[in-house]
Design a protein around this motif. Structure first.
Motif, PDB file in Angstrom:
ATOM      1  N   CYS A  29      39.099  34.469  26.937  1.00 43.25           N
ATOM      2  CA  CYS A  29      40.285  35.304  27.213  1.00 43.25           C
ATOM      3  C   CYS A  29      39.914  36.467  28.145  1.00 43.25           C
ATOM      4  O   CYS A  29      40.673  36.789  29.070  1.00 43.25           O
ATOM      5  CB  CYS A  29      40.858  35.869  25.914  1.00 43.25           C
ATOM      6  N   ILE A  30      38.754  37.081  27.921  1.00 45.50           N
ATOM      7  CA  ILE A  30      38.335  38.208  28.768  1.00 45.50           C
ATOM      8  C   ILE A  30      38.205  37.751  30.224  1.00 45.50           C
ATOM      9  O   ILE A  30      38.677  38.419  31.151  1.00 45.50           O
ATOM     10  CB  ILE A  30      37.004  38.822  28.249  1.00 45.50           C
ATOM     11  N   VAL A  31      37.560  36.580  30.419  1.00 47.19           N
ATOM     12  CA  VAL A  31      37.430  36.036  31.784  1.00 47.19           C
ATOM     13  C   VAL A  31      38.820  35.851  32.385  1.00 47.19           C
ATOM     14  O   VAL A  31      39.094  36.285  33.514  1.00 47.19           O
ATOM     15  CB  VAL A  31      36.672  34.678  31.785  1.00 47.19           C
ATOM     16  N   THR A  32      39.711  35.232  31.606  1.00 42.56           N
ATOM     17  CA  THR A  32      41.061  34.946  32.110  1.00 42.56           C
ATOM     18  C   THR A  32      41.806  36.237  32.462  1.00 42.56           C
ATOM     19  O   THR A  32      42.422  36.331  33.528  1.00 42.56           O
ATOM     20  CB  THR A  32      41.861  34.160  31.034  1.00 42.56           C
ATOM     21  N   PHE A  33      41.719  37.226  31.570  1.00 38.71           N
ATOM     22  CA  PHE A  33      42.416  38.501  31.811  1.00 38.71           C
ATOM     23  C   PHE A  33      41.952  39.129  33.120  1.00 38.71           C
ATOM     24  O   PHE A  33      42.758  39.567  33.936  1.00 38.71           O
ATOM     25  CB  PHE A  33      42.146  39.498  30.678  1.00 38.71           C
ATOM     26  N   TYR A  34      40.621  39.185  33.290  1.00 38.63           N
ATOM     27  CA  TYR A  34      40.080  39.846  34.481  1.00 38.63           C
ATOM     28  C   TYR A  34      40.453  39.115  35.775  1.00 38.63           C
ATOM     29  O   TYR A  34      40.818  39.740  36.770  1.00 38.63           O
ATOM     30  CB  TYR A  34      38.555  39.957  34.388  1.00 38.63           C
ATOM     31  N   VAL A  35      40.343  37.798  35.732  1.00 37.01           N
ATOM     32  CA  VAL A  35      40.679  37.031  36.938  1.00 37.01           C
ATOM     33  C   VAL A  35      42.171  37.215  37.253  1.00 37.01           C
ATOM     34  O   VAL A  35      42.549  37.422  38.410  1.00 37.01           O
ATOM     35  CB  VAL A  35      40.308  35.535  36.772  1.00 37.01           C
ATOM     36  N   TYR A  36      42.990  37.201  36.213  1.00 38.06           N
ATOM     37  CA  TYR A  36      44.434  37.416  36.382  1.00 38.06           C
ATOM     38  C   TYR A  36      44.686  38.784  37.023  1.00 38.06           C
ATOM     39  O   TYR A  36      45.481  38.912  37.961  1.00 38.06           O
ATOM     40  CB  TYR A  36      45.115  37.328  35.010  1.00 38.06           C
ATOM     41  N   GLU A  37      43.944  39.801  36.538  1.00 42.03           N
ATOM     42  CA  GLU A  37      44.098  41.162  37.063  1.00 42.03           C
ATOM     43  C   GLU A  37      43.737  41.233  38.556  1.00 42.03           C
ATOM     44  O   GLU A  37      44.489  41.801  39.356  1.00 42.03           O
ATOM     45  CB  GLU A  37      43.207  42.127  36.249  1.00 42.03           C
ATOM     46  N   VAL A  38      42.586  40.615  38.906  1.00 40.83           N
ATOM     47  CA  VAL A  38      42.156  40.644  40.318  1.00 40.83           C
ATOM     48  C   VAL A  38      43.186  39.938  41.194  1.00 40.83           C
ATOM     49  O   VAL A  38      43.574  40.444  42.255  1.00 40.83           O
ATOM     50  CB  VAL A  38      40.750  39.994  40.470  1.00 40.83           C
ATOM     51  N   VAL A  39      43.644  38.784  40.727  1.00 48.52           N
ATOM     52  CA  VAL A  39      44.613  38.005  41.524  1.00 48.52           C
ATOM     53  C   VAL A  39      45.931  38.773  41.679  1.00 48.52           C
ATOM     54  O   VAL A  39      46.444  38.920  42.789  1.00 48.52           O
ATOM     55  CB  VAL A  39      44.862  36.619  40.876  1.00 48.52           C
ATOM     56  N   THR A  40      46.445  39.297  40.575  1.00 50.09           N
ATOM     57  CA  THR A  40      47.744  39.989  40.681  1.00 50.09           C
ATOM     58  C   THR A  40      47.628  41.274  41.485  1.00 50.09           C
ATOM     59  O   THR A  40      48.535  41.632  42.216  1.00 50.09           O
ATOM     60  CB  THR A  40      48.330  40.328  39.283  1.00 50.09           C
ATOM     61  N   ARG A  41      46.485  41.949  41.380  1.00 49.57           N
ATOM     62  CA  ARG A  41      46.332  43.224  42.090  1.00 49.57           C
ATOM     63  C   ARG A  41      46.146  43.014  43.589  1.00 49.57           C
ATOM     64  O   ARG A  41      46.736  43.702  44.407  1.00 49.57           O
ATOM     65  CB  ARG A  41      45.156  44.004  41.505  1.00 49.57           C
ATOM     66  N   TYR A  42      45.296  42.027  43.953  1.00 47.89           N
ATOM     67  CA  TYR A  42      44.963  41.894  45.378  1.00 47.89           C
ATOM     68  C   TYR A  42      45.795  40.880  46.145  1.00 47.89           C
ATOM     69  O   TYR A  42      45.892  40.958  47.356  1.00 47.89           O
ATOM     70  CB  TYR A  42      43.461  41.617  45.541  1.00 47.89           C
ATOM     71  N   PHE A  43      46.381  39.940  45.431  1.00 51.32           N
ATOM     72  CA  PHE A  43      47.179  38.959  46.158  1.00 51.32           C
ATOM     73  C   PHE A  43      48.682  39.245  46.031  1.00 51.32           C
ATOM     74  O   PHE A  43      49.453  38.908  46.909  1.00 51.32           O
ATOM     75  CB  PHE A  43      46.862  37.539  45.679  1.00 51.32           C
ATOM     76  N   PHE A  44      49.048  39.874  44.918  1.00 53.30           N
ATOM     77  CA  PHE A  44      50.479  40.134  44.721  1.00 53.30           C
ATOM     78  C   PHE A  44      50.798  41.627  44.633  1.00 53.30           C
ATOM     79  O   PHE A  44      51.930  42.004  44.359  1.00 53.30           O
ATOM     80  CB  PHE A  44      50.970  39.410  43.456  1.00 53.30           C
ATOM     81  N   ASN A  45      49.747  42.440  44.861  1.00 51.04           N
ATOM     82  CA  ASN A  45      49.906  43.898  44.838  1.00 51.04           C
ATOM     83  C   ASN A  45      50.649  44.360  43.584  1.00 51.04           C
ATOM     84  O   ASN A  45      51.536  45.220  43.651  1.00 51.04           O
ATOM     85  CB  ASN A  45      50.653  44.348  46.110  1.00 51.04           C
ATOM     86  N   SER A  46      50.291  43.750  42.476  1.00 52.39           N
ATOM     87  CA  SER A  46      51.008  44.044  41.237  1.00 52.39           C
ATOM     88  C   SER A  46      50.012  44.185  40.072  1.00 52.39           C
ATOM     89  O   SER A  46      49.904  43.301  39.229  1.00 52.39           O
ATOM     90  CB  SER A  46      52.006  42.900  40.982  1.00 52.39           C
ATOM     91  N   PRO A  47      49.289  45.312  40.053  1.00 48.75           N
ATOM     92  CA  PRO A  47      48.276  45.477  38.996  1.00 48.75           C
ATOM     93  C   PRO A  47      48.920  45.539  37.611  1.00 48.75           C
ATOM     94  O   PRO A  47      50.052  46.006  37.466  1.00 48.75           O
ATOM     95  CB  PRO A  47      47.612  46.811  39.346  1.00 48.75           C
TER      96      PRO A  47
END
Lengths: 173, 437
Positions: A29-47
């Motif tokens: 879950c920790i891996v998933t959360f972090y990857v989700y955070e990086v993707v949403t922050r840098y690709f969708f500008n939605s941290p």
């Protein structure tokens, strides 16, 4: 009587295994959360606002869910050089003494933690976070991990369960 | 009780417990529970419970299980074998090529695993027999493997750097990046040393280089290069993301896990059992490390409570030694301690004491803690109780531990020379982190 204790030990081992599996799922879950955070922050500008808090909760929970398995596997890092060169009988006594001290310390720490869990519950204390949750939801896993580890220490105090030479000699370097 | 009596008594109790074979986290637990009762009284016990919760919930520490998971995935998927084979093909036909191979592999494997013991054991098993059979000098080979493996905690990603950074409250990202140049410097020093030894005594390496490995065509070398390219995904998803400011060190550890999964998939070594085994191994190793670290906050609080922290800073300020003398003393203490007790225990014991002293001496924190990191890494290969030495000895049965000690000493001196260079030229450690900002 022995049968009863064997059954208790089997339940203890089963609980430990189940906790370790949950801990592993927590890590995924920790891996998933972090990857989700990086993707949403840098690709969708939605941290997200929750990832950091949830990672901290899951980390604490996973560590203490896995702790009994570490104790069961005798995988704690220790300096066993002096004990290893002692006569077998003497080192056996050392192991028993350490196991009993371990049981005392872990058991007492679990009791302290339990008192704190109860205090947090009765006073409705929440975590200091953006996504706050009742603190005992997380801290009760500390009590669980310490208590189950304490029981292993008690089990290992028995001469038939003494630490082997290769055990408790890992190191993280 | 005077602060220094309390401090010395506490350290003495811990030391006795460490040497008694007690698990390190239990030793700390015993010392802390006793310390809380004696110094604060029963009212301090809730503080202890909360300090465990606080430390185990530090988000940046999530990078520890994640980097361990990344290394586990790379090792268990067998992708390291591809790396091994490819680098072997890429190292040219120079005399003493296997020495160069050892240093290169140590640096790369170290970067990907971050654990010196694992690299020492792996290279000891994989390379040492072949090197001896081909006529390479046993002592140089052994010393090179052990010291090369010790680049692992220096070259990022490094578990020890994360642990030091989180306890010393210094930027983990900067500390990780700061390890790149010193790691390469030390690797370079080892290679130069080996070539000097070969130049002085050509018998240190076999003369018939062609017999070691058949001719490698340009095509094979290009293929070897292509085969190691997927590893760039792992390196970029960790270091690239940190340096580009895309991810924090913890987040980059998670993207590194994804990078390792992609790499394993490219090499067709990805399967669910391997992933699950890696996750289980990672969480148990992490729990072992973090259980020790969970004690760190209360230990620091106890030091502050006794007045030891402030008195110690005062004492150091009144010693009148110059910064360089102080630096040498401060590096010598953990160096000696690491000869006898575990690295993480030394970190936990010394950092809370050192942290205010480093601030009062106005040392650059990244520079000082990197020197500290290299120093404690060195402790793990310094006789008599170096864990990396034991890991290596375990896989090389025909060498006695005394042989390993003898082989390691020259490299300990080389490490010290490297530390000396970094002290003289701090930019080696600080240039890259300052570049990132």
């Amino acid at each position: 009587m022995k049968k009863f204790f064997d059954k208790l030990c089997a339940i203890h081992d089963l609980l430990t295994l189940a906790a370790a599996i949950l801990a592993a799922i927590g890590l995924i879950c920790i891996v998933t959360f972090y990857v989700y955070e990086v993707v949403t922050r840098y690709f969708f500008n939605s941290p997200t606002a929750w990832v950091s808090d949830f990672v901290s909760y899951f980390l604490c929970i996973s560590v203490f869910l896995a702790l009994p398995k570490v104790t069961k596997d005798k995988a704690h890092v220790a300096v066993t050089i002096l004990v290893d060169i002692m006569p077998a009988k003497l080192s056996g006594y050392f192991h028993t003494a350490i196991s009993l001290i371990g049981f005392g310390c872990l058991g007492f720490a679990a009791w302290i933690s339990l008192q704190e869990n109860i205090r947090q519950y009765t006073k409705s204390i929440d975590t200091l976070a953006i996504i706050s949750i009742p603190q005992w939801w997380v801290s009760s896993f500390i009590t669980f991990g310490l208590a189950l580890s304490a029981i292993y220490m008690l089990r290992y105090a028995h001469p038939s369960e003494r630490f082997s030479d290769s055990s408790m000699a890992g190191s993280a370097g | 009780m005077e602060w220094y009596t309390t401090l010395l008594l506490g350290i003495a109790i811990l030391f006795v417990l460490f040497l008694s074979g007690a698990p390190i986290f239990l030793a700390f637990l015993f010392a802390i529970l006793t310390g809380v009762y004696v110094i604060i009284g029963p009212a301090g016990f809730p503080m202890f419970a909360n300090s465990i919760l606080d430390t185990a919930s530090i988000t940046s520490l999530a990078s520890i299980p994640l980097f361990i998971l990344m290394g586990e995935l790379l090792f268990r998927s067998g992708t390291m074998d591809v790396l091994f084979d490819s680098i072997d093909k890429l190292v040219g036909r120079v005399r003493g090529r296997q020495y160069v191979l050892v240093v290169t592999l140590s640096a790369v494997f170290g970067a990907l695993s971050g654990v010196a013991m694992a690299v020492a054991a792996m290279l000891g098993r994989a390379i040492m027999p072949g090197m001896q059979a081909r006529g390479y000098n046993r002592d140089i080979a052994a010393g090179l493997i052990v010291s090369g493996a010790s680049l692992a905690p220096i070259i990022p990603p490094s578990l020890l750097a994360i642990i030091v950074g989180s306890i010393a409250d210094v930027s983990i990202a900067k500390l990780l990046i700061a390890g790149v140049m010193p790691g390469l410097l030390l690797g370079g020093i080892f290679i130069v040393y080996v070539f000097v030894r070969i130049a002085i005594n050509p018998k240190m390496a076999p003369s018939n280089v062609a017999s070691e490995r058949g001719d490698t065509s340009i095509g094979e070398m290009v293929m070897a290069l292509v085969r190691i390219l997927p590893f760039a995904i792992v390196i970029f998803s960790v270091m690239g993301f940190i340096m580009l400011g895309i991810a924090t060190p913890s987040e980059s550890a998670a993207t590194g896990v994804v990078g390792a999964l992609i790499t394993a998939a490219i090499y067709r070594n990805l399967n669910l059992k391997m992933i699950w085994d890696s996750v289980m191994a990672s969480i148990t190793v992490s729990a072992m490390i973090l259980a020790i670290m969970a004690m760190s906050k209360m230990f620091t609080q106890l030091l502050a409570f006794t007045g030891a922290t402030s008195e110690l800073v005062q004492l150091v300020a009144n010693l009148g030694f110059g910064p360089i003398t102080m630096l040498i003393i401060m590096l010598a203490v953990p160096f000696i301690l690491c000869m006898f007790i575990d690295t993480i225990a030394v970190i936990l014991l010394t950092i809370p004491i050192y942290q205010p002293v480093v601030t009062s001496l106005e040392f650059d924190p990244v520079w000082f803690w990197l020197l500290f990191l290299i120093n404690i890494t060195l402790g793990a290969i310094t006789p008599p109780f170096g864990y990396t030495l034991f890991a290596f000895k375990a896989v090389v049965p025909d060498m006695t531990i005394s042989d390993v000690y003898r082989a390691t000493w020259p490299f300990v001196l080389l490490f010290l020379a490297g530390i000396g260079i970094i002290i003289m030229f701090p930019a080696i450690a600080t240039w890259l982190p300052n570049l990132v900002g």
